[in-house]
Write an enzyme that holds these catalytic residues in place. Structure first.
Site, PDB file in Angstrom:
ATOM      1  N   TYR A   1      74.119  10.091  33.876  1.00  0.00           N
ATOM      2  CA  TYR A   1      74.117  10.507  35.115  1.00  0.00           C
ATOM      3  C   TYR A   1      74.390  11.983  35.144  1.00  0.00           C
ATOM      4  CZ  TYR A   1      75.986   5.917  36.359  1.00  0.00           C
ATOM      5  OH  TYR A   1      76.215   4.493  36.590  1.00  0.00           O
TER       6      TYR A   1
ATOM      7  N   HIS B   1      74.878   0.494  28.690  1.00  0.00           N
ATOM      8  CA  HIS B   1      74.381   0.780  29.949  1.00  0.00           C
ATOM      9  C   HIS B   1      73.042  -0.370  30.326  1.00  0.00           C
ATOM     10  CE1 HIS B   1      74.046   3.847  33.431  1.00  0.00           C
ATOM     11  NE2 HIS B   1      73.997   2.581  33.834  1.00  0.00           N
TER      12      HIS B   1
ATOM     13  N   SER C   1      77.705  -1.170  43.064  1.00  0.00           N
ATOM     14  CA  SER C   1      77.026  -0.979  44.269  1.00  0.00           C
ATOM     15  C   SER C   1      77.523  -2.490  45.292  1.00  0.00           C
ATOM     16  CB  SER C   1      75.340  -1.260  44.063  1.00  0.00           C
ATOM     17  OG  SER C   1      74.884  -0.249  43.466  1.00  0.00           O
TER      18      SER C   1
ATOM     19  N   LEU D   1      78.541  -2.119  48.111  1.00  0.00           N
ATOM     20  CA  LEU D   1      78.060  -1.980  49.516  1.00  0.00           C
ATOM     21  C   LEU D   1      76.680  -2.033  49.583  1.00  0.00           C
ATOM     22  CD1 LEU D   1      80.941   0.881  50.214  1.00  0.00           C
ATOM     23  CD2 LEU D   1      80.744  -1.687  50.704  1.00  0.00           C
TER      24      LEU D   1
ATOM     25  N   ARG E   1      74.319  -0.257  47.732  1.00  0.00           N
ATOM     26  CA  ARG E   1      74.050   1.076  47.914  1.00  0.00           C
ATOM     27  C   ARG E   1      74.177   1.931  49.040  1.00  0.00           C
ATOM     28  NH1 ARG E   1      72.283   1.822  42.877  1.00  0.00           N
ATOM     29  NH2 ARG E   1      71.368  -0.032  41.759  1.00  0.00           N
ATOM     30  N   GLY E   2      75.044   1.486  49.892  1.00  0.00           N
ATOM     31  CA  GLY E   2      75.221   2.135  51.304  1.00  0.00           C
ATOM     32  C   GLY E   2      74.764   1.343  52.481  1.00  0.00           C
ATOM     33  N   PHE E   3      73.967   0.469  52.051  1.00  0.00           N
ATOM     34  CA  PHE E   3      73.360  -0.506  53.217  1.00  0.00           C
ATOM     35  C   PHE E   3      74.497  -1.073  54.050  1.00  0.00           C
ATOM     36  CE2 PHE E   3      71.957  -4.710  54.581  1.00  0.00           C
ATOM     37  CZ  PHE E   3      71.087  -4.410  55.436  1.00  0.00           C
TER      38      PHE E   3
ATOM     39  N   SER F   1      77.184   0.354  54.591  1.00  0.00           N
ATOM     40  CA  SER F   1      78.071   1.508  55.257  1.00  0.00           C
ATOM     41  C   SER F   1      77.382   1.992  56.728  1.00  0.00           C
ATOM     42  CB  SER F   1      78.087   2.664  54.506  1.00  0.00           C
ATOM     43  OG  SER F   1      78.581   2.218  53.169  1.00  0.00           O
TER      44      SER F   1
ATOM     45  N   GLY G   1      73.648   0.396  57.301  1.00  0.00           N
ATOM     46  CA  GLY G   1      72.553  -0.177  57.738  1.00  0.00           C
ATOM     47  C   GLY G   1      71.327   0.325  57.670  1.00  0.00           C
TER      48      GLY G   1
END
Length: 344
Positions: free
Chosen positions: A62, A129, A209, A211, A213-215, A217, A219
């Site tokens: 990262y 990883h 992930s 969520l 990857r934010g989807f 949160s 849409g």
């Protein structure tokens, strides 16, 4: 401070105890657009710890390296002993080329580098990883076992590893946790990997992930707010032709969330929490208000009927598009050669 009681769980059967929800730190420094302001991220990490979220997840890739340096700064002045620190090795960007490595020399060098950047003398949970398919998994785990014996690592984990690779690794040294993508739109791991970890080997599950990857949160409209350089723009599931189909899943989850009096992201996260007390989701965020919303998911209680309803609308074929496309290694191609083939 959030009033939610985060609670603790035992992760795996080797003795590691972590907060019931973790904090994924990747997006603070990499892959989801430009790095966020360091003072804000340190404040967020301290807020998380004070709220009871003490399981922090990073990786040397990262940045590369900048996220570990950030955590090192956040963990100064007596903070280190309050957290369970997880980092990862295995994706090498030396000379600007991306290479997956699991050879012993690299494993040791990567660990020493992470210890230095994090400013610690021991890593609580050290994951491979991605699996180096050129090196027998027994060789990689053998070197990690030495690091445990030397006191540089407490517990060993794997990320994106197949069931057979997990079994072979566990035979060399107990694996404490397997990190995998698990959410209402990534359920393929339930067929083989989850039962292998849970029923066969007593290995904890860390869901990254959770969520989507934010989807879950925001849409489909999340695509309008992604900054330049955000790698989600290039993932198959977020392409317009797939998102048009996938948004239906978000809409259905949202309908149930409205009835429950919670947000769609809280509902999606609560679904992961309800998978069992051997599962720790690690949603990432860069905003304190979103963090508070995430730990609020721990207060959302789902009945068996509600779980069944969610799973019926989020079946394996309800999502269009691969998780990554062909550019990133996953557990599908993580089997390694037999140990007898290894020539150091």
């Amino acid at each position: 401070m959030a009033a939610t009681n985060v609670g603790r769980i035992k992760l795996g059967s080797q003795g590691l105890e972590v907060s019931a929800q973790g904090l994924g730190c990747m997006g603070m420094s990499a892959f989801y657009g430009p790095p966020k302001p360091e003072p804000d991220m340190i404040a967020l990490i301290h807020h998380a710890i004070n709220s009871g979220v003490t399981f922090l997840d990073t990786s040397d890739v990262y940045g590369p390296h900048t996220n570990e340096i950030l955590l090192g700064k956040a963990l100064k002045d007596g903070v280190r002993n309050k957290v369970e620190l997880a980092t990862k090795f295995g994706i090498d960007y030396t000379d600007g080329k991306r290479e997956i490595r699991g050879d012993p020399v690299y494993v040791r060098a990567a660990c020493e580098g992470s210890l230095k950047r994090l400013g610690v003398d021991c890593i609580d949970l050290y994951y491979q990883h991605r699996v180096d398919t050129r090196v027998p998994i027994e060789v990689t785990i053998g070197e990690l076992k030495k690091l445990v014996e030397e006191g540089k690592v407490k517990y060993i984990g794997l990320s994106e590893a197949s069931a057979s690779t997990i079994r072979r690794a566990h035979a060399v040294h107990p694996i404490t946790a397997v990190q995998l993508e698990w959410s209402l739109w990534s359920r393929d791991v339930e067929a083989d990997i989850i039962p292998t970890c849970r029923l066969e080997l007593g290995i904890g599950i860390v869901a990254y992930s959770p969520l989507g990857r934010g989807f879950f949160s925001s849409g489909p409209k999340m695509m309008e707010t992604l900054s330049e350089g955000d790698f989600r723009k290039y993932l198959p599931r977020f392409q317009p032709e797939n998102m048009e189909h996938n948004k239906r899943l978000y809409e259905r989850v949202n309908e149930i969330a409205v009835k429950k009096g919670c947000t769609p992201s809280q509902l999606a996260l609560a679904w992961v929490h309800h998978q069992g007390n051997d599962v720790c989701p690690i949603p990432g965020t860069t905003k304190i208000e979103n963090f508070n919303q995430n730990i609020g998911a721990l207060s959302v209680k789902l009945t068996p009927e509600e779980m069944a309803e969610l799973e019926s609308i989020a079946s394996a074929d309800s999502v269009k598009g691969d998780r990554y496309g062909g550019t990133v290694a996953t557990y599908y191609e993580s089997d390694t050669p037999p140990l007898s083939s290894w020539k150091p």
